[in-house]
Enzyme design. Sequence first.
Site, PDB file in Angstrom:
ATOM      1  N   ALA A  30       0.934  -1.332  -0.008  1.00 34.98           N
ATOM      2  CA  ALA A  30       0.028   0.045   0.105  1.00 34.98           C
ATOM      3  C   ALA A  30       0.811   1.420   0.022  1.00 34.98           C
ATOM      4  O   ALA A  30       1.878   1.088   0.445  1.00 34.98           O
ATOM      5  CB  ALA A  30      -0.812   0.072   1.205  1.00 34.98           C
ATOM      6  N   GLY A  85       0.695  -4.968   0.690  1.00 36.13           N
ATOM      7  CA  GLY A  85      -0.585  -5.222  -0.085  1.00 36.13           C
ATOM      8  C   GLY A  85      -0.181  -5.698  -1.549  1.00 36.13           C
ATOM      9  O   GLY A  85      -0.874  -6.016  -2.259  1.00 36.13           O
ATOM     10  N   GLU A  98      -0.685  -9.231  -1.367  1.00 36.12           N
ATOM     11  CA  GLU A  98      -2.004  -9.198  -1.072  1.00 36.12           C
ATOM     12  C   GLU A  98      -2.813  -9.394  -2.457  1.00 36.12           C
ATOM     13  O   GLU A  98      -3.491 -10.301  -2.586  1.00 36.12           O
ATOM     14  CB  GLU A  98      -2.693  -8.403  -0.029  1.00 36.12           C
ATOM     15  CG  GLU A  98      -2.324  -8.872   1.198  1.00 36.12           C
ATOM     16  CD  GLU A  98      -2.651  -7.723   2.226  1.00 36.12           C
ATOM     17  OE1 GLU A  98      -2.453  -6.410   2.036  1.00 36.12           O
ATOM     18  OE2 GLU A  98      -3.508  -7.998   3.099  1.00 36.12           O
ATOM     19  N   GLU A 144       3.777  -5.404   7.423  1.00 33.34           N
ATOM     20  CA  GLU A 144       2.833  -4.521   8.000  1.00 33.34           C
ATOM     21  C   GLU A 144       3.243  -4.383   9.617  1.00 33.34           C
ATOM     22  O   GLU A 144       3.031  -3.328   9.886  1.00 33.34           O
ATOM     23  CB  GLU A 144       1.421  -5.077   7.819  1.00 33.34           C
ATOM     24  CG  GLU A 144       0.723  -4.714   6.439  1.00 33.34           C
ATOM     25  CD  GLU A 144       0.998  -5.985   5.559  1.00 33.34           C
ATOM     26  OE1 GLU A 144       1.846  -6.678   5.894  1.00 33.34           O
ATOM     27  OE2 GLU A 144       0.424  -5.745   4.251  1.00 33.34           O
TER      28      GLU A 144
END
Length: 690
Positions: free
Chosen positions: A63, A102, A105, A125
């Site tokens: 992210a 992310g 992910e 994270e």
Amino acid sequence: MAGPVRYEVADGIAVATITNPPVNALSVALRGALLEAARQAGADPAVKALVIAAEGRSWIAGADISEFGKPPMSPTLPDVLAAIEACPKPVVAAIHATALGGGLEVAITCTARVVAPAAKLGLPEVKLGILPGAGGTQRAPRLMGAAAALKLMTSGDPLDAKAAVAAGLADELAASDLLAAAKAHALKLAAGPLPKPVAQRDENLGPREAFEKEAAALAKRAATEPQIAACIASVRNAYELPVAEALAKERQFFRELLQDPRSKALRHVFFAEREVAKIPGLPEGTKPRKVERAAVLGAGTMGAGIAMCFANAGIPVRVIETDEAAMQRGLDRIRGTYEASVKRGSLTPEKRDARMALIEGAVGLEAAGEADVIVEAVFEEMSLKKQVFGTLDKVAKPGAIIASNTSYLDIDEMAAATSRPGDVLGMHFFSPANVMKLLEVVRAKQTAPDALVTATELGRRLGKVPVVVGVCFGFVGNRMLARRTAQVERLLLEGALPEQVDKALTDFGFRMGPCAMGDLAGLDIGWRIRKATGKRAPVADALVEAGRLGQKTAKGYYLYPEGARAGVPDPEVAALIERISAQEGVTRREIGREEILDRLLLPMVNEGARILEEGIAARPGDIDVVWLHGYNWPAWQGGPMHYADARGLKEIADRLAAFAQQTGDESLVPAPLLARLAAEGKGFASLKPA
Ligand code: 3HC
Ligand code: NAI
């Protein structure tokens, strides 16, 4: 398609190539482009499968952390993942480099993953105080098993390509031509029925007992790190809830953690650690000089450790002493330290030998003549340092960097002892030099830009975090530390005991309090400096004069019974302190925990403000990095300047003003910069680099 994704169709396969430098973070533009690629591939009858590839040094780094804390922008990452999952055709991730957070992910939402040997797959994270918030806690367990997935996300460390395939996180390792392998994989999948989405592969979760065992092993961390507790709870939901519900819960954990001050601090640290590498005011295109050989002057505590830093980085180094015996003592010290690492199992005997082979002892400064960088670590005496620099000026080769490891002294004065002040700077290592990550690179008045860049690049080669600072007494770290040390003495005099002072800081998150730290380092060091400079610290002086030098004499602020490394409070010390308070005419009082903590931390913040004002540090974040890596300031407290910002500078300034009045100590009056920012309702973070 313009923007951060290049979408091309050939031979029935759509390839979406991500180009979002520097690291392909999932910015809103990239999210939009990926979502559209998935929809377009799904809708195009000419397309049998979609491959998601990327260019650059990362596949997708995760992210976009700079968007955290701002209002969410559509499409969100879960929207993108839903589109990938809803694609009626196989989607294959072709991962050439790091797929983190992310990014991973995205990959594990795809139908399959093909990885190049250089790929690294991880969920870092937790290092930012959050948990994987876009399905990582649900999909990773359904590929590699819940226990292994929990381990992956709570360690935060990535798996390499081979390990990722072995764990089931990736499907195929492509030895060469990654894209061709990914396309072939995609076509094979397209030929058969579409496999189940990863989120439905419950059969891969593995036995619940294995997961619970892993969770139990994390109990201690979970008690203090909310992101670890959230990872455990969220992965456990994979066993207990329908996946849609578990995903919604995961998102909720993610949002809550994002608001937690501890995560904000860790994100601040992430950016501060990267920003610190940018040196303001350097001419464009300044290049470092070549460093192939090093010399270290002095083989004492610091010189020995610094020489090891060079050898550990594969740089040949000469350790130079005044006589043979001192040189041998230094080499023995180095060998002993390596030997201890071999005994502990953290170093192989082969590596020890290879490192020792890079270290050569020598006598006399002439031996520094071939070095590209010379680090001076002789006694802390200006007259000696000037004499050494004068000699080095004659023996060092042209263009060699001449650095001092001085803790406090004026580098400009040393530079003036040479005819080449442009080559002179400070390289201030922290003890133990082979362990501590901080390197203060001291820029003197005439330090040449390329000399400065050479020192910071070299610092990174040595595995350090270099922070550029200016010349002043104690530079950034020790100058601020001196304010804290002064308060320790005052607090003891006014009514506190060493264990109360230390507990305030260990409760805050430091591994050790200042009294225990003093005992470890030896109380005679500070005593000798005070005697030489005509200063006094009644309590600390009395301890030393009573033969309590710290751990080395088995007593200091604390008592160290036979062999103990942790000290115990000593009633004799309490009596001694009470006596000194009386002698100094101070009426002792009960001092609360909060006051102790503020008296220790806020004067440091105040000194930090002065340091910024004088341009000794370029940014408040640089000061934070100094404290994180030189003094073990707890990362989740963000560093002293971030800590002050988080509390609000008005409160900090008011507290300091009250302490100044209460104690009559002028140094506690809020520094002009702090007072101004407080009055304007701003934080240190609002400042532009000096
Ligand atoms: N978001 C925003 N910016 C990022 C970023 C990210 N995720 N990752 C890196 N950057 C920026 C850095 O700030 C730096 O910017 P700058 O050049 O302006 O200073 C630039 O990218 C390059 O970064 P590095 O200097 O760190 O580059 P390296 O090549 O040394 O390392 C890396 C690359 C290994 C990807 C490293 O940057 C890294 O570890 N990044 C963070 C990875 C991470 O934590 N990802 C998880 C994010 S949270 C998440 O994904 C939540 C999700 O679960 C919903
Ligand atoms: P030390 O006393 O352990 O070692 C100094 C060494 O320098 C001695 O072995 C001595 O023989 C040698 N020496 C003296 N004159 C010399 C010369 N002309 N040529 C070659 N060698 C010579 O001292 P320490 O603690 O290693 O400190 C060295 C420097 O590092 C000082 O400037 C100190 O302020 C600084 N420093 C010390 C830290 C610490 O925690 N000890 C931390 C950071 C910096």
